[in-house]
Every structure is written in structure tokens, then in C-alpha cells.
Design an enzyme around this catalytic site. Structure first.
Site, PDB file in Angstrom:
ATOM      1  N   ASP A  18       2.222  36.498  24.897  1.00 15.17           N
ATOM      2  CA  ASP A  18       3.352  36.656  23.979  1.00 15.17           C
ATOM      3  C   ASP A  18       2.901  36.424  22.537  1.00 15.17           C
ATOM      4  O   ASP A  18       1.949  35.690  22.283  1.00 15.17           O
ATOM      5  CB  ASP A  18       4.458  35.654  24.360  1.00 15.17           C
ATOM      6  CG  ASP A  18       5.811  36.054  23.786  1.00 15.17           C
ATOM      7  OD1 ASP A  18       5.951  37.191  23.306  1.00 15.17           O
ATOM      8  OD2 ASP A  18       6.729  35.211  23.827  1.00 15.17           O
ATOM      9  N   GLY A  21       4.076  40.685  18.321  1.00 15.02           N
ATOM     10  CA  GLY A  21       4.950  41.113  17.231  1.00 15.02           C
ATOM     11  C   GLY A  21       4.870  40.144  16.055  1.00 15.02           C
ATOM     12  O   GLY A  21       4.768  40.565  14.886  1.00 15.02           O
ATOM     13  N   ASN A  66      11.539  44.632  29.312  1.00 16.82           N
ATOM     14  CA  ASN A  66      11.016  45.175  28.052  1.00 16.82           C
ATOM     15  C   ASN A  66      11.514  46.595  27.737  1.00 16.82           C
ATOM     16  O   ASN A  66      11.357  47.074  26.613  1.00 16.82           O
ATOM     17  CB  ASN A  66       9.480  45.135  28.012  1.00 16.82           C
ATOM     18  CG  ASN A  66       8.900  43.745  27.818  1.00 16.82           C
ATOM     19  OD1 ASN A  66       7.826  43.414  28.322  1.00 16.82           O
ATOM     20  ND2 ASN A  66       9.597  42.887  27.072  1.00 16.82           N
ATOM     21  N   SER A 191      10.106  33.895  31.704  1.00 13.10           N
ATOM     22  CA  SER A 191      10.578  35.276  31.509  1.00 13.10           C
ATOM     23  C   SER A 191      10.351  36.195  32.722  1.00 13.10           C
ATOM     24  O   SER A 191       9.871  37.313  32.590  1.00 13.10           O
ATOM     25  CB  SER A 191       9.926  35.895  30.258  1.00 13.10           C
ATOM     26  OG  SER A 191      10.203  35.116  29.117  1.00 13.10           O
TER      27      SER A 191
HETATM   28  C1  IPE Z   1       7.364  38.369  28.288  1.00 13.52           C
HETATM   29  O1  IPE Z   1       7.423  38.409  26.908  1.00 13.52           O
HETATM   30  C2  IPE Z   1       6.902  39.691  28.831  1.00 13.52           C
HETATM   31  C3  IPE Z   1       5.501  40.024  28.537  1.00 13.52           C
HETATM   32  C4  IPE Z   1       4.631  39.243  27.962  1.00 13.52           C
HETATM   33  C5  IPE Z   1       5.090  41.335  28.973  1.00 13.52           C
HETATM   34  P1  IPE Z   1       8.778  38.757  26.139  1.00 13.52           P
HETATM   35  O2  IPE Z   1       8.479  38.614  24.691  1.00 13.52           O
HETATM   36  O3  IPE Z   1       9.312  40.048  26.603  1.00 13.52           O
HETATM   37  O4  IPE Z   1       9.746  37.591  26.660  1.00 13.52           O
HETATM   38  P2  IPE Z   1      11.098  37.024  26.062  1.00 13.52           P
HETATM   39  O5  IPE Z   1      11.991  38.200  25.804  1.00 13.52           O
HETATM   40  O6  IPE Z   1      10.745  36.290  24.809  1.00 13.52           O
HETATM   41  O7  IPE Z   1      11.607  36.096  27.133  1.00 13.52           O
HETATM   42  C1  IPE Z   2       4.105  40.353  23.873  1.00 13.59           C
HETATM   43  O1  IPE Z   2       4.328  40.270  22.506  1.00 13.59           O
HETATM   44  C2  IPE Z   2       3.860  41.764  24.322  1.00 13.59           C
HETATM   45  C3  IPE Z   2       4.943  42.324  25.156  1.00 13.59           C
HETATM   46  C4  IPE Z   2       5.992  41.677  25.565  1.00 13.59           C
HETATM   47  C5  IPE Z   2       4.817  43.712  25.540  1.00 13.59           C
HETATM   48  P1  IPE Z   2       5.776  40.499  21.879  1.00 13.59           P
HETATM   49  O2  IPE Z   2       5.913  41.937  21.535  1.00 13.59           O
HETATM   50  O3  IPE Z   2       6.827  39.951  22.772  1.00 13.59           O
HETATM   51  O4  IPE Z   2       5.631  39.624  20.563  1.00 13.59           O
HETATM   52  P2  IPE Z   2       6.765  38.779  19.848  1.00 13.59           P
HETATM   53  O5  IPE Z   2       7.378  37.882  20.882  1.00 13.59           O
HETATM   54  O6  IPE Z   2       7.742  39.774  19.300  1.00 13.59           O
HETATM   55  O7  IPE Z   2       6.039  38.037  18.796  1.00 13.59           O
HETATM   56 MG    MG Z   3       7.752  38.157  22.880  1.00 14.82          MG
END
Ligand code: IPE
Ligand code: IPE
Ligand code: MG
Length: 236
Positions: A18, A21, A66, A191
Site C-alpha cells: 500500500d 498513490g 479496487n 482489507s
Molecule cells: C489493499 O489496498 C489492496 C491492495 C494492496 C491491492 P487498498 O489501498 O485498496 O486498501 P484500502 O482501500 O485502503 O483498505
Molecule cells: C496500493 O497503493 C496499490 C493498489 C491498491 C493497487 P494505493 O494505490 O492504494 O496507494 P494509496 O493508498 O492511494 O497511497
Molecule cells: Mg491504498
């Protein structure tokens, strides 16, 4: 008292990658760059896990939740998955990696399904480390699919379903339950990851964003794991 920790090395580590982003946002970059860096981190960590003697590593790549994200982000993630699997066969061969998939394959775009099936088949004989890619994976969905598979067995279905009946219908029943589950970037939740298998997993939360992860971070998680006492409901 000295403790022999040699038997405590996790044989299966699950990683909730995680923070891609946030990593991009901190740098004023588009989120897509965070996902690209996240993929580089995953490759670093596969090599590190192999060096640490970890037999299997499960990566949470894309959850059943997702799909709620913006269409452009979903499209980019599907592109990145296909592109990586199609381009990086050398990475899997050179590192002797066996790839498995967990999740609802049928719910993925056809080209993603095809690349997953190809890499799983092409790497089936590799044996240094198993990398299980959780793509369109949800723990509740995995259990639902297992129960539905049991129901489809029809005549064999008994009123008293046992744990093993569920287990043998999970996505990769031959894998041991994850010993250790790591989540990066500071969120304290799992998650919907490996719901059945994580019943007794040790959990490790790191504030570091996934694209920044290095071998030393995995080592720190394994060291912490080695200090845990696993009781499985027993007595200290
Ligand atoms: C969990 O991360 C899923 C993956 C790492 C693929 P998310 O960023 O989607 O989880 P939440 O929404 O914060 O619980
Ligand atoms: C994890 O990083 C990757 C996926 C869930 C695909 P995020 O995209 O959830 O990153 P943040 O949580 O927005 O920082
Ligand atoms: Mg995330």
C-alpha cells in the site's frame, strides 16, 4: 535462556503493498508513477525474499474492491499487470521464480487472464521461490467460490462441511497459511486479504510507503516475526 529461532523463519509471507498513490502525490507525480515504482519495489522484494530463504511470498496486487477506483486508474493497473507479465519472463526465469495466481480469474479482462495463465504455466517448474500474485482477489470472494465449488460437487455435499473441505477449494490449497502478513504505509487493516489463511498469521505494519521498500525493511519484518511467540490458542 537461548532460543533457537531457526525454525521460525516465515515460509510464507503475504504483503499488502500500500502507499503507491501517496508516494506519487508526495512528489507531485501522477499516481501511475507510484504504481510503476511499486512494481520495481515488488521485484526488489522478490529477490530479497529469495536471499532470506522465504519459500513463498503472496503479493496483494489488485483487490475485488479496487474496481471502485477511477476507470483510468483501473485501466492503468490492468495495463501494468499485463505489460509486466508479458515483458518480464526473464526476471522470473533468471530468479527461478514459480508464479501462482490467487483471485477470481474469470472476473478479469481476457488479456489479463491469458497473461496470468501463461506465466503460471511457463514458470511451473521453477523452484527457488513461489510468488503468488493476488489479482482480483478478495478473501470473502475466495471463501464464497470455495463454498460454491463444494455445492457444485453435489452428491458429495454433506451437511457437516469440515475445515478441510473449504481449504481444498481455496485458490492455492497447496500453499501453507501465511506465517507473516505485512502491510505498508501505515494503514492498520488487512482489507480482505487472505481471509481464511490469515487466521493465525502474525501481522506487521510499517509506516513506509511501498515504493520505498528495500531488502532491509523485509529483514526488519522477519526479525520482528522471529521475536513473536506463536501460541495458536495454547498456553505460554
Ligand atoms: C489493499 O489496498 C489492496 C491492495 C494492496 C491491492 P487498498 O489501498 O485498496 O486498501 P484500502 O482501500 O485502503 O483498505
Ligand atoms: C496500493 O497503493 C496499490 C493498489 C491498491 C493497487 P494505493 O494505490 O492504494 O496507494 P494509496 O493508498 O492511494 O497511497
Ligand atoms: Mg491504498
Amino acid at each position: 535462556m537461548s532460543t533457537d529461532i531457526s525454525g521460525l523463519r516465515p515460509s510464507h509471507v503475504g504483503i499488502i503493498m500500500d502507499g503507491n498513490g501517496r508516494w506519487a502525490k508526495e512528489r507531485g507525480l501522477p499516481r501511475t508513477e507510484g504504481h510503476r515504482e511499486g512494481l520495481k519495489a515488488a521485484k526488489r522484494i522478490v529477490k530479497a525474499a529469495k536471499e532470506l530463504g522465504i519459500a513463498c511470498i503472496s503479493f496483494y496486487v489488485f483487490s475485488t474492491e479496487n474496481w471502485k477506483r477511477a476507470q483510468e486508474e483501473v485501466n492503468f493497473l490492468m495495463f501494468l499487470i499485463v505489460d509486466h507479465l508479458a515483458q518480464e519472463f526473464d526476471f522470473y526465469r533468471d530468479n527461478n521464480v514459480r508464479v501462482l495466481h490467487s483471485g477470481d480469474l474469470a472476473g478479469l479482462p481476457k488479456n489479463v487472464q491469458a497473461e496470468i495463465l501463461k506465466v503460471v504455466s511457463d514458470t511451473a517448474a521453477n523452484e527457488s521461490i513461489t510468488v503468488n500474485l493476488a489479482i482480483n482477489y478478495g478473501g470473502k470472494n475466495e471463501i464464497l467460490r470455495a463454498v460454491n465449488a463444494l455445492i457444485r460437487e453435489g452428491s458429495e455435499l454433506k451437511a457437516d462441511i469440515q475445515e478441510d473441505d473449504i481449504r481444498r477449494h481455496l485458490d492455492n490449497p497447496e500453499l501453507p497459511d501465511p506465517d507473516l502478513i505485512i502491510r505498508t504505509s501505515g494503514e492498520l487493516r488487512t482489507s480482505n486479504f487472505l481471509l481464511w489463511g490469515s487466521a493465525y498469521s502474525e501481522l506487521y505494519f510499517s509506516p513506509k510507503l511501498w515504493p520505498d521498500w528495500e531488502k532491509a525493511d523485509l529483514e526488519a519484518a522477519v526479525d520482528e516475526f522471529n521475536r513473536r511467540q506463536r501460541l495458536y490458542g495454547g498456553m505460554r
